[in-house]
Structure formats: C-alpha cells, structure tokens
Enzyme design. Sequence first.
Site, PDB file in Angstrom:
ATOM      1  N   HIS A  14       0.931  -1.028  -0.126  1.00  0.00           N
ATOM      2  CA  HIS A  14      -0.082  -0.007  -0.042  1.00  0.00           C
ATOM      3  C   HIS A  14       0.899   1.054   0.041  1.00  0.00           C
ATOM      4  CE1 HIS A  14      -3.183   2.637   2.415  1.00  0.00           C
ATOM      5  NE2 HIS A  14      -3.556   2.616   0.927  1.00  0.00           N
ATOM      6  N   HIS A  56      -1.506  11.418  -1.890  1.00  0.00           N
ATOM      7  CA  HIS A  56      -2.666  10.848  -1.439  1.00  0.00           C
ATOM      8  C   HIS A  56      -3.893  11.908  -1.289  1.00  0.00           C
ATOM      9  CE1 HIS A  56      -5.608   9.244   1.354  1.00  0.00           C
ATOM     10  NE2 HIS A  56      -5.508   7.814   0.741  1.00  0.00           N
TER      11      HIS A  56
HETATM   12  O1  G3P Z   1      -6.214   1.218  -3.480  1.00  0.00           O
HETATM   13  C1  G3P Z   1      -6.447   0.717  -2.335  1.00  0.00           C
HETATM   14  C2  G3P Z   1      -6.380   2.050  -1.228  1.00  0.00           C
HETATM   15  O2  G3P Z   1      -5.042   2.686  -1.477  1.00  0.00           O
HETATM   16  C3  G3P Z   1      -7.543   2.681  -1.262  1.00  0.00           C
HETATM   17  O3  G3P Z   1      -7.454   3.778  -0.156  1.00  0.00           O
HETATM   18  O4  G3P Z   1      -7.293   6.074   0.864  1.00  0.00           O
HETATM   19  O5  G3P Z   1      -5.374   4.613   1.029  1.00  0.00           O
HETATM   20  O6  G3P Z   1      -6.230   5.481  -1.339  1.00  0.00           O
HETATM   21  P1  G3P Z   1      -6.531   4.760   0.081  1.00  0.00           P
HETATM   22 MG    MG Z   2      -4.515   4.196  -2.573  1.00  0.00          MG
END
Ligand code: G3P
Ligand code: MG
Length: 251
Positions: A14, A56
Amino acid sequence: MRSDNWPYPRVVAHRGGGTLAPENTLAAIETGARLGLKMIEFDAKLSADNVVFLLHDDTVNRTSNGRGAAAKLRYDEIVTLDAGSWRDARFAGERMPTLEQVAARCKALGLAANVEIKPCALRDVQTGRLVAEEAAQLWSSSAVLPLLSSFSYDALAAARDAAPELPRGLLFDGVPADWRAQTEALECVSLHANHRELTERLVAQIKAAGLSILAYTVNDPERARLLGEWGVDSICTDRIDLIGADFFDRA
Ligand code: G3P
Ligand code: MG
C-alpha cells in the site's frame, strides 16, 4: 478460488512501502521491492500544470514540509518540497515523484503497479484521462500492464475511454447495491473493496460475476488468510513486514 485470468501478485504494498517508508515516494517503492514485494499500489493526481505525480491527499500538508492544494501548485513548486522528513529524518530529501519516474523505477525493480487515480475535486475526468494516457505510453512495452483503479466513477470512465487496453478496477469503501452495473459499464476486470465490507457471500457473488477482487487495507495476517480462503485474489497491505510476498504460499 482465485481467478485464473488475474495476472497480478497476491500481496500489494500500500502506497509503495506500507508503514515502513514515506508513502508515495521512490523510497517507498524501493522499500517494497527490498522486502520482496512484487506489486505496489500508489496514488496519482495532477499538479496545477497537469503533471501526473504521486500524492494521496488533496493538499501537500500532511506528507511534506509544504502547504497548499495540489491543484493550485505547479510541479516545479511541488518538487522542491521534502516528502520524507515527516516520516523519519533518514528519508529527508525524498520528493513527490512523477508517474514517469515511478514507472521507470517499477520496471527497473520488476514490480507490477496498481495506479490509483486520485483526482482533486472537479478534476475527475481530466485526471482519469491524463493518468490513463500516460500510463498506457509508459508501460507500452510491459508484459504485465498497470492496473488502474479509482473511487471516482467519472475518472475511471475517462480512463476507459482514453486507454481501453489498460485493465481497470473500481474502488469501493461501502460496496453499493449496484456494484455489478457500475463495474460492467466501466468494463472492469476487478472490484477493489475495503476488506471490512467483504463477506464470504459477497466475495462469491462478485467472483460469480466474473470479477477479480482486491481487498484493502489488510494489516492483520489472520484476516488476510481468511480473505484468501474466500477467494479474494489480492490484498493491499501496510504491513509488508508481516504479510510478505509469499504469505499465501505459506498459508
Ligand atoms: O487502493 C487501495 C487503497 O489505497 C485505497 O485507499 O485512501 O489508501 O488510497 P487509500
Ligand atoms: Mg490508494
């Protein structure tokens, strides 16, 4: 059962390197690769001058030493900001990389990519189009194409129109009743769901519709194992120290 036609690794780091590095930086990607991960997820958006780069949030405030909205900052301003020190002094000097830099690093490290299209407000269509066009060009000679995803239906529709050859997954927090109609209209290969929303029954229904499933953000090994048993194809995790590339081979 995992989908037969899903070409992606089962564990996805992630934001590049999970909690071990500043998110959405080249250092994060290198951290993911060093721990043996074969696929990373990252968030892509547009600067004021339409450069695709990694971030992000809507602003640079949380993850850099700067302040301001991404949509209002040019990339030559963004690239001066330190995007590493907020995480740890040893990451001082990390930058918010462009998609071009990230694609080059992924290819050099042999990493598959999940490009999450993360538009700022009112920029969904433009972001979806520009990210998809650039990704198609950057990965044009790659055996495994980048997987595009987004919470934004409009961004993913624009990506579909701009680069129909790139596989797409629609992201949901709460999976809505019309998930089938939305993913069909976008010609998705996958549905990406908050793992807390998934049940064994819903996983079976999604798989029966011919979609692969990527669950995020799964940081508990026991939960990851259960999702794998249900047939979830890949999980996205912050805990690449606990849930490594071979996690499901060992499960
Ligand atoms: O793509 C999965 C995840 O990254 C979605 O949530 O807020 O971490 O971008 P976020
Ligand atoms: Mg994401």
